[in-house]
Design a protein around this motif. Structure first.
Motif, PDB file in Angstrom:
ATOM      1  N   ARG A 947      15.999  50.685   1.530  1.00 18.41           N
ATOM      2  CA  ARG A 947      16.705  51.696   2.762  1.00 18.41           C
ATOM      3  C   ARG A 947      17.190  50.480   3.811  1.00 18.41           C
ATOM      4  O   ARG A 947      16.957  49.445   3.835  1.00 18.41           O
ATOM      5  N   ALA A 948      18.155  51.001   4.436  1.00 20.68           N
ATOM      6  CA  ALA A 948      18.843  50.088   5.311  1.00 20.68           C
ATOM      7  C   ALA A 948      17.894  50.011   6.588  1.00 20.68           C
ATOM      8  O   ALA A 948      16.903  50.922   6.812  1.00 20.68           O
ATOM      9  N   GLU A 949      18.049  49.182   7.300  1.00 18.63           N
ATOM     10  CA  GLU A 949      16.980  48.638   8.352  1.00 18.63           C
ATOM     11  C   GLU A 949      17.801  48.577   9.621  1.00 18.63           C
ATOM     12  O   GLU A 949      19.212  48.481   9.647  1.00 18.63           O
ATOM     13  N   GLY A 950      17.212  48.856  10.712  1.00 14.90           N
ATOM     14  CA  GLY A 950      17.657  49.113  12.226  1.00 14.90           C
ATOM     15  C   GLY A 950      17.755  50.325  12.518  1.00 14.90           C
ATOM     16  O   GLY A 950      17.004  51.277  12.012  1.00 14.90           O
ATOM     17  N   ARG A 951      18.280  50.608  13.583  1.00 16.17           N
ATOM     18  CA  ARG A 951      18.643  51.945  14.313  1.00 16.17           C
ATOM     19  C   ARG A 951      19.756  52.849  13.756  1.00 16.17           C
ATOM     20  O   ARG A 951      20.701  52.235  13.320  1.00 16.17           O
ATOM     21  N   LYS A 952      19.706  54.071  13.834  1.00 12.59           N
ATOM     22  CA  LYS A 952      20.942  54.894  13.543  1.00 12.59           C
ATOM     23  C   LYS A 952      21.754  55.234  14.880  1.00 12.59           C
ATOM     24  O   LYS A 952      21.493  55.528  15.912  1.00 12.59           O
ATOM     25  N   CYS A 953      22.933  54.836  14.448  1.00  8.73           N
ATOM     26  CA  CYS A 953      24.185  54.956  15.335  1.00  8.73           C
ATOM     27  C   CYS A 953      24.512  56.431  15.576  1.00  8.73           C
ATOM     28  O   CYS A 953      24.580  57.122  14.701  1.00  8.73           O
ATOM     29  N   ALA A 954      24.351  56.840  16.921  1.00 14.72           N
ATOM     30  CA  ALA A 954      24.354  58.283  17.310  1.00 14.72           C
ATOM     31  C   ALA A 954      25.787  58.823  17.274  1.00 14.72           C
ATOM     32  O   ALA A 954      25.843  60.012  17.179  1.00 14.72           O
ATOM     33  N   ARG A 955      26.686  57.974  17.004  1.00 16.54           N
ATOM     34  CA  ARG A 955      28.115  58.474  16.820  1.00 16.54           C
ATOM     35  C   ARG A 955      28.390  58.397  15.364  1.00 16.54           C
ATOM     36  O   ARG A 955      29.066  59.379  14.768  1.00 16.54           O
ATOM     37  N   SER A 956      28.294  57.302  14.529  1.00 18.40           N
ATOM     38  CA  SER A 956      28.690  57.300  13.119  1.00 18.40           C
ATOM     39  C   SER A 956      27.680  57.404  12.243  1.00 18.40           C
ATOM     40  O   SER A 956      27.894  57.304  10.993  1.00 18.40           O
ATOM     41  N   ASP A 968      26.586  48.413  27.262  1.00 15.46           N
ATOM     42  CA  ASP A 968      27.393  49.504  27.927  1.00 15.46           C
ATOM     43  C   ASP A 968      27.277  50.820  27.116  1.00 15.46           C
ATOM     44  O   ASP A 968      27.338  52.054  27.567  1.00 15.46           O
ATOM     45  N   TYR A 969      26.881  50.826  25.750  1.00 18.00           N
ATOM     46  CA  TYR A 969      26.842  51.793  24.785  1.00 18.00           C
ATOM     47  C   TYR A 969      25.661  51.457  24.096  1.00 18.00           C
ATOM     48  O   TYR A 969      25.810  50.892  22.794  1.00 18.00           O
ATOM     49  N   PRO A 970      24.290  51.603  24.463  1.00 21.79           N
ATOM     50  CA  PRO A 970      23.254  51.337  23.919  1.00 21.79           C
ATOM     51  C   PRO A 970      22.667  51.954  22.582  1.00 21.79           C
ATOM     52  O   PRO A 970      21.804  51.683  22.091  1.00 21.79           O
ATOM     53  N   ASP A 971      23.290  53.234  22.331  1.00 18.80           N
ATOM     54  CA  ASP A 971      22.848  53.992  21.087  1.00 18.80           C
ATOM     55  C   ASP A 971      24.019  53.905  20.117  1.00 18.80           C
ATOM     56  O   ASP A 971      23.759  54.822  18.995  1.00 18.80           O
ATOM     57  N   VAL A 972      24.951  52.957  20.118  1.00 16.38           N
ATOM     58  CA  VAL A 972      26.128  52.987  18.904  1.00 16.38           C
ATOM     59  C   VAL A 972      26.169  51.400  18.595  1.00 16.38           C
ATOM     60  O   VAL A 972      25.718  50.550  19.137  1.00 16.38           O
ATOM     61  N   THR A 973      26.866  51.567  17.328  1.00 20.48           N
ATOM     62  CA  THR A 973      27.166  50.165  16.755  1.00 20.48           C
ATOM     63  C   THR A 973      28.304  49.469  17.806  1.00 20.48           C
ATOM     64  O   THR A 973      29.079  50.292  18.491  1.00 20.48           O
ATOM     65  N   PRO A 974      28.625  48.277  17.580  1.00 21.68           N
ATOM     66  CA  PRO A 974      29.764  47.383  18.275  1.00 21.68           C
ATOM     67  C   PRO A 974      31.023  48.155  17.978  1.00 21.68           C
ATOM     68  O   PRO A 974      31.950  48.278  18.775  1.00 21.68           O
ATOM     69  N   ARG A 975      31.147  48.329  16.541  1.00 25.84           N
ATOM     70  CA  ARG A 975      32.519  49.094  16.334  1.00 25.84           C
ATOM     71  C   ARG A 975      32.694  50.594  16.966  1.00 25.84           C
ATOM     72  O   ARG A 975      33.648  50.718  17.751  1.00 25.84           O
ATOM     73  N   ASP A 976      31.714  51.233  17.107  1.00 25.03           N
ATOM     74  CA  ASP A 976      31.527  52.408  17.951  1.00 25.03           C
ATOM     75  C   ASP A 976      31.762  52.271  19.394  1.00 25.03           C
ATOM     76  O   ASP A 976      32.339  53.118  19.888  1.00 25.03           O
ATOM     77  N   ALA A 977      30.950  51.365  19.820  1.00 25.90           N
ATOM     78  CA  ALA A 977      31.304  50.927  21.293  1.00 25.90           C
ATOM     79  C   ALA A 977      32.625  50.499  21.681  1.00 25.90           C
ATOM     80  O   ALA A 977      33.081  51.207  22.701  1.00 25.90           O
TER      81      ALA A 977
END
Length: 989
Positions: A947-956, A968-977
């Motif tokens: 299983r993947a570890e970490g948090r789920k990106c709210a966008r991707s 600035d975008y605490p619920d997404v990955t750096p790419r999505d940010a």
């Protein structure tokens, strides 16, 4: 403002508006039955046919000359197959770079239309014989015109593009004039002659039929064994014996004039030693029979005992007597000798080894008469006797049987057979009788059984020297072998055998609706008038008034006067031409008349040193029909075939491979398929099927094509939706593209070669297979699946995203143009959605020029390995999903063990997590644990799901520890940010 948007709590921010999700007006549900008529209307309004001709002007021409369907009813599924297949040819050849002009045509003359008018007469109590022939012909013409209009609209509804405003018809005045000129050409070269010989005759239709108009169906016939007393022999032991013959046409016995035998067959003299007192074959009777058949014959005669007396050489039997010879009341009708002659067509397969010969009722019989004419004359038969009339009734001159019919008015058995059998029984000549089921010739129109009947008919000679050491037969065979390509190749063998063995062409018919054999003959002879002035006057009149001019009162005097001749010297031939001659002549006006068909006339075919080609395309039965008659007509008048390609297709059967029949309820009507699913479904069925064999269709088969169509349409729809975000200024050059995009362009370049070749070779099922595999396998299931994340979620500035859109734009253009000849409506709908235009059309395009530089075999080999690894990962995750240990693949971050150095090298530089659509992947070089997942056909790769570890990106929706690393975008990955930052900046601007 940007900072405020960025720090808005995730619970109230809708990230979907920040994604580049597909947007298109191209509907998922096709609604083809409603949408297709609108596209047909548009094509008419923009003059698509005219635009095609103007755009293709000056290109080499590929002409599909339409084999004319018959204008007498609604189209059926066989028509749909034929016309769609023709449209596939013309559309694809146009897109391959030819001027592919299609002019539809109709066959309008002939018996079926006459019958319809006669039926109407009978329903109204009207007598056809009391109606002037010109009036009757006008009614036939009106009937054909009505059905042409009906069929034209039905053909157009299939999406068939052509010059529907200017079709050709065999009943058009210029066409009738040219057909008349063609038969005049045969007359001028001496190939046309009038002769008396047996021809296939329909007593129901009261006309001669050609072999192409004959079908063979099972029929139960009476069979009889008849004794012919030997009257003259060189073997004294045969005196008082009889030759036994066998026939399944007892009615021909009154026409018997000879008996033939096989020189290689062993014969014996057999004596009946024991038989019942009332038996037809009595004790003491002696018969000459083929040894191989003697037991069977004497068994049929219910002989209780017999013995073989000696060998017999049939050449020792000189003459026999007809069984009716010397009968009181016979008037000497049968007082002639019956010669016994050798013939190479006699076999030991059935019968008695002797063949009863009636020269007026069989081709072989007639040939025997010609070969031994002097012998026949010496025996009292100088000419072939005429025994039955046009109604199949014995002429009044035939004693005992006058008026008895072989078949009645409906084609059922008449009384002739029984009458002859009774008389044979009465004179003691009948030895045995029985019944036989066998294949028997029937008219393909009336379905009534036929008979061979000696009549005066007009023929075109197959073996007459044409002055250049060739004959019509030799010319045709040469063209078949050396100048025509047959698709499939077996067609060459079929038509070769037919041409090699066919008799002279019977071109006359004793009917009213057709083009007349427009010649005059000197009265009292069969000498044809050859006068260019007379011929010119006839042709000019036909061109201005139609062939009706031939039947107007005073026509003979009118035309003869043009050459200074009189009706006292010459008589007008009123027989009409075989309709196969009509359709076989169509090349002479459709392909050569610059006035009425300027877009076709003047072609320079490859055999003439040009670049133009002509194709004929019909069902496989036309080897003996239209292909056959066209070949003979053109070879007889022009010395060559009228076509360069001949393509044949099979017949349409139901889902179980059985013939369709309304009575059985297994008919699939094209009108119903179009109403429920649309014409593009029928077009896909035609293209995907192996047309060289019989095709099957029905509800279940159509369901599979509806599903195939749905997948293709959804792929096109997704591309259209994605391309809504494509900007031309963002196009990425090949050198700057990621490997995955270059791989797709490589596949396009490969497909370009394969699809062009398949279209050029008329392999439409190959095109469907290639496109289906590419669109559903390479695109939907792989490339689009992998790239959705980048396309939807990457920043506006992403090179990967721009490169993917650049590639999708190229893919869309290629795929839609490639598929346009097949899915004519859907491709047009998609094209106009992508490239709106008041007068544009995908059908005005040629196949795209795909750059050679896109080819990259080395890259393709590398990514073939990557895709094999992906299969192993996907297989492992499917097990996890089935066990409900994960939901979506983004919940996984598997370990991939690679022990194969070649595969490891292929994975170099590849983001395997992106390719496998997981949130992460770790590649481990070396051997895997024993419980790792493997696929047998992918050696050196194994997967351990994690299983993947970490948090789920709210966008991707990717799961990674990196989520929240951008404050600035605490619920997404750096790419999505980064994507959101660009989005918010653009929105604020």
């Amino acid at each position: 403002m940007n900072e405020q948007l960025a720090r808005t709590p995730t619970a109230i921010r809708d990230y979907s508006e920040t994604l580049f999700l597909p947007k298109t007006e191209f509907p998922m549900r096709a609604g083809l039955p409603q949408r297709e008529p609108l596209l047909l209307k548009r094509w008419r309004e923009i003059d698509l046919y005219g635009q095609l001709r103007r755009k293709a002007a000056g290109r080499p021409r590929f002409i599909l000359h339409d084999g004319p369907p018959y204008a007498n009813g609604n189209i059926h599924i066989g028509h749909a197959l034929n016309k769609i297949l023709k449209d596939l040819v013309t559309r694809s050849q146009q897109m391959l770079g030819f001027d592919s002009n299609y002019v539809p045509g109709w066959d309008c003359h002939g018996l079926p239309i006459e019958w319809k008018i006669e039926e109407e007469y009978r329903a109204r109590g009207k007598n056809k014989d009391e109606v002037p022939i010109v009036d009757f012909r006008r009614e036939c013409r009106a009937f054909a015109e009505k059905w042409i209009d009906v069929q034209r609209e039905e053909f157009k509804r299939l999406g068939v593009e052509g010059d529907w405003a200017h079709p050709y018809t065999t009943m058009a005045y210029p066409a009738e004039a040219q057909i008349a000129r063609e038969i005049m050409a045969f007359a001028r070269t001496g190939q046309l002659y009038r002769g008396s010989k047996p021809v296939m005759w329909s007593s129901v239709e009261k006309t001669a039929l050609a072999e192409a108009e004959v079908e063979y169906h099972e029929k139960t016939s009476q069979m009889i064994w008849v004794a012919f007393p030997i009257t003259q022999t060189l073997d004294a032991d045969l005196e008082g014996a009889a030759v036994l013959i066998w026939t399944t046409t007892p009615w021909t016995i009154p026409a018997n004039r000879a008996i033939v035998f096989g020189s290689e067959i062993s014969y014996g003299l057999y004596e009946v030693t024991e038989a019942a007192p009332d038996n037809w074959a009595r004790a003491g009777s002696r018969y000459v029979i083929a040894d191989k058949l003697a037991g069977e014959v004497l068994g049929a005669a219910r002989v209780a005992g017999y013995r073989r007396l000696k060998d017999v050489l049939p050449v020792m039997i000189v003459r026999c007597a007809h069984p009716f010879r010397g009968l009181v009341g016979g008037g000497g009708y049968w007082d002639f000798d019956v010669p016994v002659l050798p013939a190479d067509y006699v076999t030991e397969d059935a019968g008695t080894g002797f063949v009863h010969t009636a020269p007026g009722h069989g081709i072989d019989d007639y040939g025997t008469f010609l070969k031994h004419r002097e012998t026949f004359a010496a025996c009292g038969t100088p000419e072939v006797p005429h025994t039955v009339d046009e109604d199949s009734a014995y002429f009044p001159t035939v004693p005992f049987f006058a008026g008895e019919r072989v078949y009645d008015a409906k084609g059922k058995d008449g009384g002739a057979n029984d009458a002859v059998i009774r008389k044979l029984t009465e004179v003691g000549a009948l030895v045995a009788r029985g019944r036989l089921k066998h294949q028997y010739p029937h008219s393909w129109r009336s379905k009534a059984p036929l008979l061979f009947r000696n009549t005066a008919q007009w023929f075109i000679a197959m073996d007459r020297d044409l002055g250049d050491d060739t004959t019509l037969r030799s010319r045709a065979l040469d063209q078949i072998k050396h100048h025509v390509r047959w698709i499939p190749a077996i067609g060459e063998n079929r038509i070769t055998g037919m041409i090699e063995n066919r008799p002279d062409w019977v071109v006359s018919r004793q009917r009213a609706w057709g083009v007349p054999i427009a010649v005059f003959v000197r009265r009292g002879t069969d000498e044809i008038l050859r006068d260019d002035k007379v011929d010119g006057a006839i042709a000019a009149a036909f061109a201005a008034e139609g062939a009706d001019a031939w039947f107007e009162e005073g026509a003979a005097a009118r035309f003869l006067a043009a050459g200074g001749h009189s009706a006292d010297q010459y008589e007008k031939v009123d027989d009409i031409l075989d309709v196969w001659f009509d359709s076989g002549s169509t090349h002479a006006f459709v392909l050569e008349d610059p006035v009425h068909f300027p877009g076709l006339a003047g072609i320079r075919r490859k055999m003439d040193g040009g670049q133009d080609s002509v194709m004929y395309l019909e069902g496989s039965d036309q080897h003996r029909g239209w292909f056959h008659s066209s070949l003979l007509e053109s070879c007889g008048t022009r010395g060559r075939a009228p076509f360069d390609y001949v393509l044949t297709h099979g017949f349409v059967l139901d889902e179980r491979g059985e013939k369709m029949s309304k009575s059985r309820g297994n008919v699939t009507a094209p009108q119903e398929v179009i109403a429920s699913s649309g014409a593009d479904i029928l077009r896909l069925w035609v293209a995907a099927s192996d047309y060289s064999d019989d095709l099957r269709i029905g509800p279940e088969i159509l369901k599979t094509f509806v599903e195939t169509y749905r997948k293709l349409r959804n792929t096109i729809r997704w591309m259209l939706g994605s391309l809504a975000h494509h900007r031309e200024e963002d196009r990425v050059a090949l050198s700057e593209m990621p490997e995955l995009e270059r791989l797709v362009l490589h596949r396009l370049s490969e497909l370009d070669r394969e699809i062009r070749k398949a279209y050029a070779e008329f392999e439409y099922s190959r095109v469907v297979a290639l496109l289906s595999a590419f669109m559903t396998g390479d695109l939907s299931a792989f490339y689009f699946d992998v790239r959705k994340d980048a396309l939807y979620c990457d920043p506006i500035s992403s090179r990967t995203r721009k490169a993917a859109l650049t590639v999708i734009d190229e893919v869309f253009r290629c795929v839609v143009v490639w598929i346009a000849p097949i899915l004519a409506f859907t491709a047009e709908e998609a094209w106009l959605e992508r490239y709106p235009s008041e007068s544009g059309s995908v059908h005005l395009e040629t196949f795209p020029a795909v750059p050679e530089e896109w080819l990259s075999p080395e890259l393709a080999r590398k990514w073939a390995e990557v895709r094999r690894v992906r299969r192993v990962v996907t297989g492992a995750l499917e097990i996890e999903r089935a066990a409900k240990r994960i939901g979506a693949s983004l919940e996984a971050a598997p370990l991939v063990y690679v022990s194969d150095p070649g595969i490891m090298a292929a994975l170099e530089g590849v983001d395997l997590a992106e390719v496998c659509i997981t949130s992460g992947i770790r590649i481990v070089a070396g051997e895997p644990p024993a419980d790792a997942f493997r696929l047998e056909d992918v050696r050196g790769v194994a997967v351990v799901p994690e299983r993947a570890e970490g948090r789920k990106c709210a966008r991707s929706w990717k799961i990674t520890p990196e989520v929240g690393s951008d404050p600035d975008y605490p619920d997404v990955t750096p790419r999505d940010a980064a994507a959101l930052r660009e989005w918010d900046t653009a929105r604020a601007a």
